[in-house]
Design a protein around this motif. Structure first.
Motif, PDB file in Angstrom:
ATOM      1  N   LYS A 122      -7.017 -11.281   5.440  1.00 44.56           N
ATOM      2  CA  LYS A 122      -6.815  -9.510   5.016  1.00 44.56           C
ATOM      3  C   LYS A 122      -6.146  -8.707   5.720  1.00 44.56           C
ATOM      4  N   LYS A 123      -6.149  -8.585   6.882  1.00 42.62           N
ATOM      5  CA  LYS A 123      -4.702  -7.714   7.470  1.00 42.62           C
ATOM      6  C   LYS A 123      -3.663  -8.066   7.034  1.00 42.62           C
ATOM      7  N   GLN A 124      -3.590  -9.381   7.334  1.00 43.87           N
ATOM      8  CA  GLN A 124      -2.212  -9.949   7.285  1.00 43.87           C
ATOM      9  C   GLN A 124      -1.346  -9.483   5.595  1.00 43.87           C
ATOM     10  N   SER A 125      -2.304  -8.848   5.073  1.00 39.49           N
ATOM     11  CA  SER A 125      -2.155  -8.740   3.281  1.00 39.49           C
ATOM     12  C   SER A 125      -2.250  -7.285   3.152  1.00 39.49           C
ATOM     13  N   LEU A 126      -2.793  -6.780   3.992  1.00 37.01           N
ATOM     14  CA  LEU A 126      -2.368  -5.435   3.836  1.00 37.01           C
ATOM     15  C   LEU A 126      -1.729  -4.994   4.714  1.00 37.01           C
ATOM     16  N   GLU A 127      -1.378  -5.983   5.658  1.00 42.78           N
ATOM     17  CA  GLU A 127       0.341  -4.993   6.544  1.00 42.78           C
ATOM     18  C   GLU A 127       1.199  -4.909   5.081  1.00 42.78           C
ATOM     19  N   VAL A 128       1.908  -6.009   5.122  1.00 43.52           N
ATOM     20  CA  VAL A 128       2.081  -6.030   3.827  1.00 43.52           C
ATOM     21  C   VAL A 128       2.276  -5.667   2.711  1.00 43.52           C
ATOM     22  N   LEU A 129       0.766  -4.694   2.357  1.00 39.19           N
ATOM     23  CA  LEU A 129       1.039  -3.855   0.356  1.00 39.19           C
ATOM     24  C   LEU A 129       1.829  -2.801   1.513  1.00 39.19           C
ATOM     25  N   ASP A 130       1.174  -2.916   2.205  1.00 36.94           N
ATOM     26  CA  ASP A 130       1.776  -0.778   3.187  1.00 36.94           C
ATOM     27  C   ASP A 130       3.024  -0.967   3.016  1.00 36.94           C
ATOM     28  N   LEU A 131       3.625  -2.232   3.746  1.00 40.49           N
ATOM     29  CA  LEU A 131       4.860  -2.420   4.084  1.00 40.49           C
ATOM     30  C   LEU A 131       5.582  -1.915   2.375  1.00 40.49           C
ATOM     31  N   LEU A 132       5.473  -2.392   1.461  1.00 38.42           N
ATOM     32  CA  LEU A 132       5.457  -1.972  -0.014  1.00 38.42           C
ATOM     33  C   LEU A 132       5.155  -1.070  -0.311  1.00 38.42           C
ATOM     34  N   GLY A 133       4.977  -0.084  -0.271  1.00 35.84           N
ATOM     35  CA  GLY A 133       3.959   0.547  -0.488  1.00 35.84           C
ATOM     36  C   GLY A 133       2.788   0.912  -1.749  1.00 35.84           C
ATOM     37  N   LEU A 134       1.736  -0.073  -1.021  1.00 33.65           N
ATOM     38  CA  LEU A 134       1.096  -0.116  -2.281  1.00 33.65           C
ATOM     39  C   LEU A 134      -0.489  -0.237  -1.337  1.00 33.65           C
ATOM     40  N   SER A 135      -0.882   0.116  -0.139  1.00 31.17           N
ATOM     41  CA  SER A 135      -1.837   0.283   0.050  1.00 31.17           C
ATOM     42  C   SER A 135      -2.602   1.240  -0.501  1.00 31.17           C
ATOM     43  N   ASP A 136      -2.297   2.585  -1.497  1.00 28.51           N
ATOM     44  CA  ASP A 136      -3.695   2.581  -2.438  1.00 28.51           C
ATOM     45  C   ASP A 136      -2.885   2.258  -3.731  1.00 28.51           C
ATOM     46  N   GLN A 137      -3.459   1.183  -3.333  1.00 25.90           N
ATOM     47  CA  GLN A 137      -3.625   0.866  -4.949  1.00 25.90           C
ATOM     48  C   GLN A 137      -4.331  -1.153  -4.540  1.00 25.90           C
ATOM     49  N   ALA A 138      -4.689  -1.346  -3.549  1.00 23.82           N
ATOM     50  CA  ALA A 138      -4.942  -2.784  -3.458  1.00 23.82           C
ATOM     51  C   ALA A 138      -7.025  -2.913  -3.933  1.00 23.82           C
ATOM     52  N   TYR A 139      -7.361  -2.066  -4.274  1.00 22.19           N
ATOM     53  CA  TYR A 139      -8.340  -2.205  -5.281  1.00 22.19           C
ATOM     54  C   TYR A 139      -8.377  -2.496  -6.611  1.00 22.19           C
ATOM     55  N   LYS A 140      -7.489  -2.341  -7.272  1.00 24.89           N
ATOM     56  CA  LYS A 140      -6.732  -2.201  -8.831  1.00 24.89           C
ATOM     57  C   LYS A 140      -6.666  -3.601  -9.178  1.00 24.89           C
ATOM     58  N   LYS A 141      -7.248  -4.115 -10.634  1.00 28.13           N
ATOM     59  CA  LYS A 141      -6.449  -5.108 -11.114  1.00 28.13           C
ATOM     60  C   LYS A 141      -4.870  -4.970 -11.800  1.00 28.13           C
ATOM     61  N   PRO A 142      -4.440  -6.093 -11.970  1.00 17.87           N
ATOM     62  CA  PRO A 142      -2.924  -5.938 -12.302  1.00 17.87           C
ATOM     63  C   PRO A 142      -2.484  -4.956 -13.231  1.00 17.87           C
ATOM     64  N   LEU A 143      -3.592  -5.393 -14.570  1.00 20.66           N
ATOM     65  CA  LEU A 143      -3.537  -4.417 -15.204  1.00 20.66           C
ATOM     66  C   LEU A 143      -3.756  -3.135 -15.284  1.00 20.66           C
ATOM     67  N   GLU A 144      -3.662  -2.571 -14.749  1.00 15.79           N
ATOM     68  CA  GLU A 144      -3.646  -1.129 -14.052  1.00 15.79           C
ATOM     69  C   GLU A 144      -2.934  -0.682 -13.324  1.00 15.79           C
ATOM     70  N   LEU A 145      -2.225  -1.222 -13.197  1.00 15.44           N
ATOM     71  CA  LEU A 145      -0.324  -0.772 -12.247  1.00 15.44           C
ATOM     72  C   LEU A 145       0.328  -0.807 -13.439  1.00 15.44           C
ATOM     73  N   SER A 146       1.559  -0.411 -12.222  1.00 17.45           N
ATOM     74  CA  SER A 146       3.178  -0.224 -13.727  1.00 17.45           C
ATOM     75  C   SER A 146       3.348  -1.322 -13.422  1.00 17.45           C
ATOM     76  N   GLY A 147       4.490  -1.660 -14.413  1.00 17.10           N
ATOM     77  CA  GLY A 147       5.638  -2.812 -14.275  1.00 17.10           C
ATOM     78  C   GLY A 147       6.440  -2.673 -13.045  1.00 17.10           C
ATOM     79  N   GLY A 148       6.619  -1.649 -11.990  1.00 11.53           N
ATOM     80  CA  GLY A 148       6.933  -1.967 -11.339  1.00 11.53           C
ATOM     81  C   GLY A 148       6.327  -2.390  -9.822  1.00 11.53           C
ATOM     82  N   GLN A 149       4.805  -2.110  -9.837  1.00 14.11           N
ATOM     83  CA  GLN A 149       3.974  -1.632  -9.433  1.00 14.11           C
ATOM     84  C   GLN A 149       3.255  -3.519  -9.367  1.00 14.11           C
TER      85      GLN A 149
END
Ligand code: ATP
Ligand code: MG
Length: 233
Positions: A122-149
């Motif tokens: 979880k720690k490693q994945s949250l760090e990568v998501l943070d690096l890619l600007g996705l921290s606030d999307q962590a608990y969404k599902k793929p269909l709830e995201l934009s194409g770029g996300q």
């Protein structure tokens, strides 16, 4: 520098409607460890097909691919699967996210198979998501995201397992310039800090300009008039 891949007389043909469609031909080249390398060329020229071969997802129809000095031709599916799991991060052109899993679960997907415990995963994945600007999307599902996300989640999944090589099929195709710039910086950071090798296909001039080597594919062959183009990253 040591050699990551060596291709020897590699050809690839698809079987379609009882015809053999020749896509890749006469590929003979080496790729160094720690590279930042792009394959470019028109749509339909075989970039995705070649990345699938380098990712050990498909096997050449003819010729041989050596990965870290080892011929891959005679390796069983199990051995190839293990190599893919441990050493290769793959960012698919069409992402291949798992729709029922959250962004965080997609990102950490391979880590339990690599023996990483759930807290570290979880720690490693949250760090990568943070690096890619996705921290606030962590608990969404793929269909709830934009194409770029979604594209960035596919990148996060490849990065989270800290592979030796990341193969990324047009990784900035759905991103605005600023976000693409951040992704390229994140890749460069990993190349510098961990020596990760990066191999892309792209139509993105900025990504090309950051590459150490640009290989041009024309009708499935490396164009001798253009290869390799060494640029200064
Ligand atoms: N499963 C398949 N069966 C038959 N032909 C295929 C298959 N997949 C790809 N092809 C053909 O192989 C050729 C190369 O496709 P590939 O996807 O590697 O191109 P590409 O360079 O990645 O293109 P793009 O820039 O549009 O992503 C194309 O002519 C395509 O139609
Ligand atoms: Mg493609």
């Amino acid at each position: 520098m040591s050699i990551l891949y060596r291709l020897s007389d590699v050809h690839y043909s698809y079987r379609w409607n009882q015809q053999l469609i020749s896509v890749l031909k006469n590929l003979n080249f080496e790729i160094q460890k720690g590279c930042f390398l792009c394959f470019v060329g028109p749509s339909g020229t075989g970039k995705t097909t070649l990345l699938n071969l380098l990712g050990l997802i498909d096997r050449p129809t003819r010729g041989e691919i050596f990965f870290e000095g080892q011929s891959t031709n005679s390796l069983s599916e199990n051995v190839l699967e293990n190599l893919r799991l441990k050493k290769i991060g793959f960012v698919f052109q069409s992402f291949h996210l798992i729709p029922t899993l959250t962004v965080l679960e997609n990102t950490s997907y391979f880590l339990p198979h690599l023996g990483v415990d759930s807290a570290l995963s979880k720690k490693q994945s949250l760090e990568v998501l943070d690096l890619l600007g996705l921290s606030d999307q962590a608990y969404k599902k793929p269909l709830e995201l934009s194409g770029g996300q979604r594209q960035r989640v596919a990148i996060a999944r490849a990065m989270a397992k800290q592979p030796d090589v990341i193969l990324a099929d047009e990784p900035t195709a759905n991103l605005d310039q600023e976000t693409a710039g951040k992704i390229i910086e994140a890749f460069k950071g990993l190349q510098r800090s961990r020596g990760t090798s990066f191999i892309f296909s792209t139509h993105d001039a900025r990504l090309m300009s950051m590459a150490g080597t640009v290989h041009t594919l024309t009708s499935g062959e490396l164009d001798p008039s253009k290869n390799p183009q060494e640029t200064t990253p």
